[in-house]
Each structure stands twice: as C-alpha cells, then as structure tokens.
Design an enzyme around this catalytic site. Structure first.
Site, mmCIF file in Angstrom:
data_model
loop_
_atom_site.group_PDB
_atom_site.id
_atom_site.type_symbol
_atom_site.label_atom_id
_atom_site.label_comp_id
_atom_site.label_asym_id
_atom_site.label_seq_id
_atom_site.Cartn_x
_atom_site.Cartn_y
_atom_site.Cartn_z
ATOM 1 N N PRO A 199 64.020 11.780 -45.014
ATOM 2 C CA PRO A 199 63.950 13.241 -45.084
ATOM 3 C C PRO A 199 62.815 13.803 -44.229
ATOM 4 O O PRO A 199 61.704 13.292 -44.256
ATOM 5 C CB PRO A 199 63.697 13.506 -46.570
ATOM 6 C CG PRO A 199 64.068 12.239 -47.276
ATOM 7 C CD PRO A 199 63.793 11.140 -46.300
ATOM 8 N N GLU A 200 63.118 14.838 -43.463
ATOM 9 C CA GLU A 200 62.092 15.482 -42.642
ATOM 10 C C GLU A 200 61.862 16.892 -43.182
ATOM 11 O O GLU A 200 62.494 17.318 -44.135
ATOM 12 C CB GLU A 200 62.538 15.488 -41.181
ATOM 13 C CG GLU A 200 62.928 14.076 -40.742
ATOM 14 C CD GLU A 200 62.451 13.694 -39.358
ATOM 15 O OE1 GLU A 200 61.764 14.498 -38.714
ATOM 16 O OE2 GLU A 200 62.766 12.571 -38.940
ATOM 17 N N LYS A 202 56.699 18.192 -45.636
ATOM 18 C CA LYS A 202 57.571 17.331 -46.427
ATOM 19 C C LYS A 202 57.208 17.344 -47.910
ATOM 20 O O LYS A 202 57.723 16.545 -48.687
ATOM 21 C CB LYS A 202 57.504 15.903 -45.886
ATOM 22 C CG LYS A 202 57.918 15.812 -44.414
ATOM 23 C CD LYS A 202 57.760 14.397 -43.921
ATOM 24 C CE LYS A 202 57.751 14.360 -42.406
ATOM 25 N NZ LYS A 202 57.402 13.019 -41.903
ATOM 26 N N ARG A 229 58.125 4.581 -37.784
ATOM 27 C CA ARG A 229 57.415 4.703 -36.509
ATOM 28 C C ARG A 229 58.273 4.306 -35.319
ATOM 29 O O ARG A 229 57.798 4.342 -34.187
ATOM 30 C CB ARG A 229 56.160 3.822 -36.537
ATOM 31 C CG ARG A 229 55.131 4.277 -37.548
ATOM 32 C CD ARG A 229 54.184 5.278 -36.943
ATOM 33 N NE ARG A 229 53.429 5.972 -37.975
ATOM 34 C CZ ARG A 229 52.537 6.925 -37.714
ATOM 35 N NH1 ARG A 229 52.306 7.297 -36.480
ATOM 36 N NH2 ARG A 229 51.895 7.523 -38.688
#
Ligand SMILES: [Zn+2]
Length: 261
Positions: free
Chosen positions: A2-3, A51, A247
């Site tokens: 989720p962003e 977030k 990442r």
C-alpha cells in the site's frame, strides 16, 4: 504494497462509514492495546497522512495504524462474511451501520490526540493533504544534492505518500536514472509537480496507475516489468534488488540514461 494514495482512499472510505458513529464494540489483537475498550465513544474523523491512518475518537483518543507491507482495512455490514481470515484480525471497530476490520496491520496503537505530532511531525508534505506545500516538498527534496533521486522519493520526511511503485514510475516518467544525485536532476520542481499530478489522478483509484490503463498488467511503465520490453522503447526493463522487497528498483536504461560524469 500500500502506498500513500491507497491509504488516502482507505481513509476516505473509513471516514464516510464511521465518522459520527458510536463504537458499539472494539477488539484490539495487538499486545500493547489488547485490553483497550473504546465502546461507547464516537468516531470523530478518519484521516491519512502519507501511509499513516489516524482515527480520531471522542475523549481525545487517536488510533494510529500503518500497513507496512501487507495490511488492509475492510468495511462490512454487521453479520456480513469477512473476506479475510479472522486470525489475521488486528483491529475491529464496530458501529451500528458498519464494521471496520483491520487485517495484518503492522502498527496499531492508541495515544492521546495531542501527541499525534510525535508520530507524524517528521513527515514531509502529503500530495493529497489540503496542506500540500509544493515549495516545502521541493526544499526537502533538494536539501542534500548528493542523495539519489530514488532514495529521496521513498523518504517520507521529503514527501509523505510515495512508495516503491511510485519511485520507479516517477523516475521513468521524468527520464531519470534512479541513482542520479538530486543535484544533477534538471528541473526537480517538475518531479514534485508530477508527484502531485499522479496522486491526484489516483485519488479515487488507489492502485498507482501511471500509464492511464487500468487493466491488470498494464498499469505501470516499469514497476514489476523486469526483463520485459520497455513499453516506450522495447529495451529490456532492468531490476535491482535493494536488499528488502520495498527497495527493489525497476528502470529502463535507454529511457533513463545515467548522466555523463
Ligand atoms: Zn525505454
């Protein structure tokens, strides 16, 4: 994962369902707050910042939750069958019209509302917040000219919201090698403007569509397209692990050339 725009959409839906409602039952399956009981209190509002999700509850109580990699909030009518397994329940907030169920939340904590700044005070401007400040976002983005763009786009102290999908897609759309130091990026203000533009476009979608095509597998230019042809130039998209799943970086070496030394 989720962003910020996904969390914003969750906050919008949770606010619409719960704001003004009295909690009839609560259940917290997190060790530190397992004995808390907020039944009888009203939900005042639900907001997101980056977030982070904040539920403001009467009596100056804030429930703070963060998904990290895999959490989600669902809304059900009372008695409706859940779409997630009960053992993944972390927070349950029941009201007469709606039951909000937080599954697999990485963070769920209760605090006095006056202490919220301790959780969110470090965050940079949120592109979906009414307090969005593009100048401040640019100042934070360019404060250290040696830091790589990709890393800066993930840093919530720079802008609150973008995550790994956005990092790869924003760099692609601006034609920037993700490891370029920000001091060598021309017109960084256009990167900030693009963050705002794309977040606004995804305000009601919450799934990071950058191509304009919402069909599964067509939503992104490079994200999760490692080894496949670039949608713009057909060069194989490259992928580099950053050690952690959040990442990993995707980029097209042709559309996003490394700047000459
Ligand atoms: Zn390309």
């Amino acid at each position: 994962m989720p962003e910020g725009d996904t969390v914003f959409l969750a906050a919008t839906r949770l606010h619409a369902a719960l704001a003004g409602q009295t909690l009839t039952r609560t259940d917290f399956r997190m060790p530190r707050i397992a004995t808390a009981d907020l039944a009888g209190r009203a939900v005042e509002n639900v907001v997101s910042l980056g977030k982070h999700l904040l539920f403001r509850i009467s009596g100056d109580v804030t429930l703070h939750t963060h998904y990290k990699m895999a959490g989600s909030w669902h809304l059900y009518r009372p008695g409706e069958r859940w779409k997630g397994p009960a053992w993944q329940l972390r927070v349950l907030l029941e009201t007469a019209p709606w039951v909000a169920v937080g599954f697999r939340l990485a963070v769920a904590e209760l605090l006095h509302t006056s202490r919220e700044h301790e959780l969110i005070g470090h965050l940079g401007p949120d592109p979906l917040s009414p307090e969005w400040d593009a100048d401040e976002a640019l100042r934070r983005l360019t404060a250290d000219p040696d830091r790589p763009v990709g890393e800066l786009l993930l840093d919530q102290r720079v802008m609150a919201g973008p995550g790994n999908v956005w990092k790869s897609e924003l760099c692609f759309l601006r034609g920037i090698d993700p490891w370029t130091p920000i001091g060598r990026v021309s017109c960084p203000e256009r990167l900030v403007a693009l963050v705002k533009e794309l977040f606004e476009a995804n305000r009601t979608i919450g799934s990071q569509v950058t191509t304009g095509d919402r069909r599964p597998g067509r939503r992104h230019w490079v994200y999760e397209r490692g080894g496949r042809p670039c949608l713009r130039c057909a060069t194989p998209v490259r992928v580099r692990s950053g050690g952690e799943p959040e990442r990993v970086t995707y980029w097209c070496p042709a559309c996003q050339p490394t700047p000459a030394p």
